[in-house]
Design an enzyme around this catalytic site. Structure first.
Site, PDB file in Angstrom:
ATOM      1  N   ARG A  19     -41.954 -44.158  11.635  1.00 12.94           N
ATOM      2  CA  ARG A  19     -42.296 -44.811  10.068  1.00 12.94           C
ATOM      3  C   ARG A  19     -42.443 -45.934  10.897  1.00 12.94           C
ATOM      4  NH1 ARG A  19     -41.096 -40.859   7.199  1.00 12.94           N
ATOM      5  NH2 ARG A  19     -39.536 -41.153   5.771  1.00 12.94           N
TER       6      ARG A  19
ATOM      7  N   GLU B 280     -46.720 -51.047   4.661  1.00 17.26           N
ATOM      8  CA  GLU B 280     -47.509 -49.219   4.370  1.00 17.26           C
ATOM      9  C   GLU B 280     -47.357 -49.447   3.134  1.00 17.26           C
ATOM     10  OE1 GLU B 280     -46.267 -44.522   5.093  1.00 17.26           O
ATOM     11  OE2 GLU B 280     -46.617 -45.566   6.535  1.00 17.26           O
TER      12      GLU B 280
ATOM     13  N   HIS C 241     -50.612 -41.961   6.166  1.00 12.72           N
ATOM     14  CA  HIS C 241     -49.341 -41.194   5.816  1.00 12.72           C
ATOM     15  C   HIS C 241     -49.197 -39.478   5.376  1.00 12.72           C
ATOM     16  CE1 HIS C 241     -44.635 -41.973   5.732  1.00 12.72           C
ATOM     17  NE2 HIS C 241     -44.554 -40.662   6.350  1.00 12.72           N
TER      18      HIS C 241
END
Length: 315
Positions: free
Chosen positions: A228, A257, A276
């Protein structure tokens, strides 16, 4: 006398994904409506999570990271319900992606891809290898465990960092793997060549890789994050990359993000960013279905479930 049928619902979409429906049946349960279910396989978002009837004892969530579910207050609303994440379900795919990012950095691939002329002599001093190098995996859960047997055949030594520091064992884990506890993390940086961040996102792990940690690494070190974004202090990372404190970074996750256009990370030559997608949809559903089948089977049999969520720990 036949065993009673265990009803398990799938939400929020009906009809449910075919692979997930098959997984419930393969696990020994029957797909049911929520109001009569003992278990729920949830494939939606926290914001869409429904009120649970008292009959529901267990909920399988669709992701390995569950910080958004804490933010939404789902666990607090149902303290008696057992929740499980998908931790470990996607480990092989994400570990493979982490290895790709690390090898690309060590082998100086970003500069090779940008080259528009034959610059062999310019590249030679920067191209490295993992052989004989120490890779520290911060957060050696499912992804870290999957990554270890990918790294060691390449000649890398692995330091696995876990909350407890208990030795990591298994048929595919070599005896040479060193395990340390999180509170000893500061002592391993001087022995670390490269870092892979694979820890869960909790308030305690925010900015686990900060300016101090980065300053203790080597000018050739690559930092890989497939966990993360907030586990790394982005401002500190940009500064370390810009000044040559570390060699580079491979990021499948960022903070913020999505990473906005114009952010400095987009323009730094020693950064590889993937959006991602270490666990793309075409791989994710099949892996999740396998995880569901295993957990449904365990639920039906009254056995310990895979990837239980502990609200006290935050994952």
């Amino acid at each position: 006398m036949s065993e009673p049928v265990v009803p398990v619902a799938i939400g929020p979409d009906r009809p449910a994904p075919t692979l997930v429906e098959k997984a419930v049946v393969e696990g020994g349960a029957v797909v049911s409506d929520l109001d009569e279910a003992r278990g729920l396989i949830w494939v939606g978002k926290p914001a869409d999570f429904p009120p649970l009837p008292e009959s529901v004892e267990w909920v399988q969530l669709p992701a390995a990271g569950v910080e958004d579910w804490f933010t939404a207050g789902v666990f607090a609303r149902y303290p008696k319900v057992r929740f499980t994440s998908a931790a470990g379900a996607f480990a092989a795919s994400v570990a493979e992606h982490a290895l790709m990012l690390l090898l690309a950095g060590v082998r100086y691939l970003p500069e090779h891809l940008r080259a528009d002329s034959w610059r062999q002599q310019d590249f030679f001093p920067h191209v490295g290898s993992l052989r004989g190098k120490t890779v520290t995996i911060v957060g050696a859960g499912g992804i870290g465990r999957a990554l270890i047997p990918m790294l060691t055949p390449l000649g890398a030594h692995v330091i696995a960092v876990t909350r407890s520091g208990h030795p990591i064992t298994g048929p595919d884990i070599p005896d040479s793997v060193e395990t340390v506890s999180t509170d000893q993390l500061g002592k391993v940086w001087s022995r670390t060549d490269h870092v892979v961040v694979a820890a869960p996102a909790t308030p305690e792990t925010r900015h686990l890789i900060d300016a101090d940690a980065l300053s203790r690494l080597k000018p050739s070190s690559w930092v890989i994050n497939i966990a993360r974004g907030p586990l790394i202090d982005t401002d500190a990372l940009v500064a370390a990359l810009s000044s040559g404190v570390i060699g580079g970074a491979g990021l499948d996750v960022t903070d913020p993000e999505p990473l906005p256009d114009g952010h400095p990370l987009w323009t730094l030559p020693n950064v590889i960013i993937t959006p991602h997608d270490s666990n793309p949809p075409q791989l994710r559903l099949a892996a999740f279905a396998d995880h569901v089948a295993a957990n449904v089977s365990r639920f039906v049999a009254g056995r310990e479930l895979l990837a239980p969520i502990d609200p006290r720990r935050g994952y």
